[in-house]
Write a protein that holds these residues in place. Structure first.
Motif, PDB file in Angstrom:
ATOM      1  N   ALA A  26      14.724 -42.326  -6.984  1.00  0.00           N
ATOM      2  CA  ALA A  26      13.927 -41.205  -7.486  1.00  0.00           C
ATOM      3  C   ALA A  26      12.438 -41.491  -7.263  1.00  0.00           C
ATOM      4  O   ALA A  26      12.012 -42.649  -7.365  1.00  0.00           O
ATOM      5  CB  ALA A  26      14.201 -40.991  -8.963  1.00  0.00           C
ATOM      6  N   PRO A  27      11.644 -40.457  -6.952  1.00  0.00           N
ATOM      7  CA  PRO A  27      10.223 -40.669  -6.665  1.00  0.00           C
ATOM      8  C   PRO A  27       9.494 -41.465  -7.754  1.00  0.00           C
ATOM      9  O   PRO A  27       8.675 -42.320  -7.450  1.00  0.00           O
ATOM     10  CB  PRO A  27       9.651 -39.254  -6.558  1.00  0.00           C
ATOM     11  N   GLU A  28       9.825 -41.204  -9.008  1.00  0.00           N
ATOM     12  CA  GLU A  28       9.141 -41.919 -10.096  1.00  0.00           C
ATOM     13  C   GLU A  28       9.536 -43.396 -10.158  1.00  0.00           C
ATOM     14  O   GLU A  28       8.859 -44.194 -10.810  1.00  0.00           O
ATOM     15  CB  GLU A  28       9.390 -41.241 -11.456  1.00  0.00           C
ATOM     16  N   ASN A  29      10.601 -43.781  -9.447  1.00  0.00           N
ATOM     17  CA  ASN A  29      11.040 -45.179  -9.437  1.00  0.00           C
ATOM     18  C   ASN A  29      10.669 -45.918  -8.151  1.00  0.00           C
ATOM     19  O   ASN A  29      11.050 -47.075  -7.984  1.00  0.00           O
ATOM     20  CB  ASN A  29      12.553 -45.268  -9.661  1.00  0.00           C
ATOM     21  N   LEU A  30       9.966 -45.244  -7.247  1.00  0.00           N
ATOM     22  CA  LEU A  30       9.557 -45.917  -6.015  1.00  0.00           C
ATOM     23  C   LEU A  30       8.487 -46.962  -6.333  1.00  0.00           C
ATOM     24  O   LEU A  30       7.599 -46.721  -7.158  1.00  0.00           O
ATOM     25  CB  LEU A  30       8.998 -44.906  -5.012  1.00  0.00           C
ATOM     26  N   GLY A  53       6.490 -33.239  -1.002  1.00  0.00           N
ATOM     27  CA  GLY A  53       7.553 -33.950  -1.712  1.00  0.00           C
ATOM     28  C   GLY A  53       8.319 -32.945  -2.551  1.00  0.00           C
ATOM     29  O   GLY A  53       7.761 -31.932  -2.982  1.00  0.00           O
ATOM     30  N   PHE A  54       9.582 -33.208  -2.773  1.00  0.00           N
ATOM     31  CA  PHE A  54      10.418 -32.302  -3.550  1.00  0.00           C
ATOM     32  C   PHE A  54      10.638 -32.832  -4.952  1.00  0.00           C
ATOM     33  O   PHE A  54      10.650 -34.043  -5.168  1.00  0.00           O
ATOM     34  CB  PHE A  54      11.777 -32.100  -2.879  1.00  0.00           C
ATOM     35  N   GLN A  55      10.837 -31.920  -5.902  1.00  0.00           N
ATOM     36  CA  GLN A  55      11.206 -32.316  -7.247  1.00  0.00           C
ATOM     37  C   GLN A  55      12.628 -32.879  -7.221  1.00  0.00           C
ATOM     38  O   GLN A  55      13.343 -32.753  -6.229  1.00  0.00           O
ATOM     39  CB  GLN A  55      11.114 -31.133  -8.203  1.00  0.00           C
ATOM     40  N   ALA A 102      14.168 -35.818  -0.329  1.00  0.00           N
ATOM     41  CA  ALA A 102      13.028 -36.141  -1.185  1.00  0.00           C
ATOM     42  C   ALA A 102      11.729 -35.483  -0.726  1.00  0.00           C
ATOM     43  O   ALA A 102      10.803 -35.329  -1.506  1.00  0.00           O
ATOM     44  CB  ALA A 102      12.838 -37.657  -1.240  1.00  0.00           C
ATOM     45  N   GLY A 103      11.654 -35.124   0.548  1.00  0.00           N
ATOM     46  CA  GLY A 103      10.427 -34.527   1.056  1.00  0.00           C
ATOM     47  C   GLY A 103      10.531 -34.229   2.531  1.00  0.00           C
ATOM     48  O   GLY A 103      11.533 -34.545   3.180  1.00  0.00           O
ATOM     49  N   VAL A 104       9.493 -33.631   3.050  1.00  0.00           N
ATOM     50  CA  VAL A 104       9.454 -33.273   4.456  1.00  0.00           C
ATOM     51  C   VAL A 104       8.007 -33.325   4.915  1.00  0.00           C
ATOM     52  O   VAL A 104       7.092 -33.072   4.146  1.00  0.00           O
ATOM     53  CB  VAL A 104      10.049 -31.860   4.691  1.00  0.00           C
ATOM     54  N   PHE A 105       7.816 -33.729   6.147  1.00  0.00           N
ATOM     55  CA  PHE A 105       6.509 -33.537   6.748  1.00  0.00           C
ATOM     56  C   PHE A 105       6.689 -32.991   8.141  1.00  0.00           C
ATOM     57  O   PHE A 105       7.725 -33.168   8.772  1.00  0.00           O
ATOM     58  CB  PHE A 105       5.599 -34.770   6.682  1.00  0.00           C
ATOM     59  N   ILE A 106       5.693 -32.257   8.572  1.00  0.00           N
ATOM     60  CA  ILE A 106       5.677 -31.659   9.908  1.00  0.00           C
ATOM     61  C   ILE A 106       4.670 -32.459  10.714  1.00  0.00           C
ATOM     62  O   ILE A 106       3.539 -32.671  10.277  1.00  0.00           O
ATOM     63  CB  ILE A 106       5.252 -30.181   9.854  1.00  0.00           C
ATOM     64  N   MET A 107       5.097 -32.915  11.875  1.00  0.00           N
ATOM     65  CA  MET A 107       4.175 -33.695  12.699  1.00  0.00           C
ATOM     66  C   MET A 107       4.201 -33.207  14.138  1.00  0.00           C
ATOM     67  O   MET A 107       5.153 -32.582  14.585  1.00  0.00           O
ATOM     68  CB  MET A 107       4.513 -35.175  12.626  1.00  0.00           C
TER      69      MET A 107
END
Length: 115
Positions: free
Chosen positions: A18-22, A49-51, A77-82
């Motif tokens: 989970a993002p809060e545990n990274l 980033g996704f909830q 968990a998330g996405v980025f466009i590059m």
């Protein structure tokens, strides 16, 4: 006449943690990713980033379901466009994504302006 554009790729980040545990160093690495990608000749156009997956609602065949449709240890968990020169370059850049327990998926995007 079609305009030549730099190919764009979606990099989908799957993570079991989970993002809060990274760990803080992993979060810093995510924040530093645009600079590292630029140093390698690419460009991050956008990133989100996704909830938590428990906040998701899925619509399939007109029916609503709470949470992700498929049971899995990893969640989107998330996405980025590059932007990258080509798929090989995009894969090279995507390998810079910090992952604790998961992976990334790279997908070429369709540029509807040049169709």
């Amino acid at each position: 006449m079609n305009q030549q554009t730099t190919p764009q790729y979606a990099v989908l980040i799957y993570e079991a943690v989970a993002p809060e545990n990274l760990p803080p160093d992993v979060m810093r690495a995510h924040l530093d990713l645009p600079a590292r990608v630029a140093e390698a000749g690419g460009r991050i156009v956008a990133g989100l980033g996704f909830q938590d997956p428990t906040t998701a609602t899925v619509i399939r065949s007109g029916l609503l379901t709470d949470g992700p449709f498929v049971e899995t240890k990893e969640a989107l968990a998330g996405v980025f466009i590059m932007e990258a020169r080509d798929l090989d370059h995009a894969l090279e850049l995507a390998r810079l994504t910090p992952i604790v327990e998961g992976g990334v998926e790279v997908r070429p995007l369709v540029d509807f302006q040049v169709l």
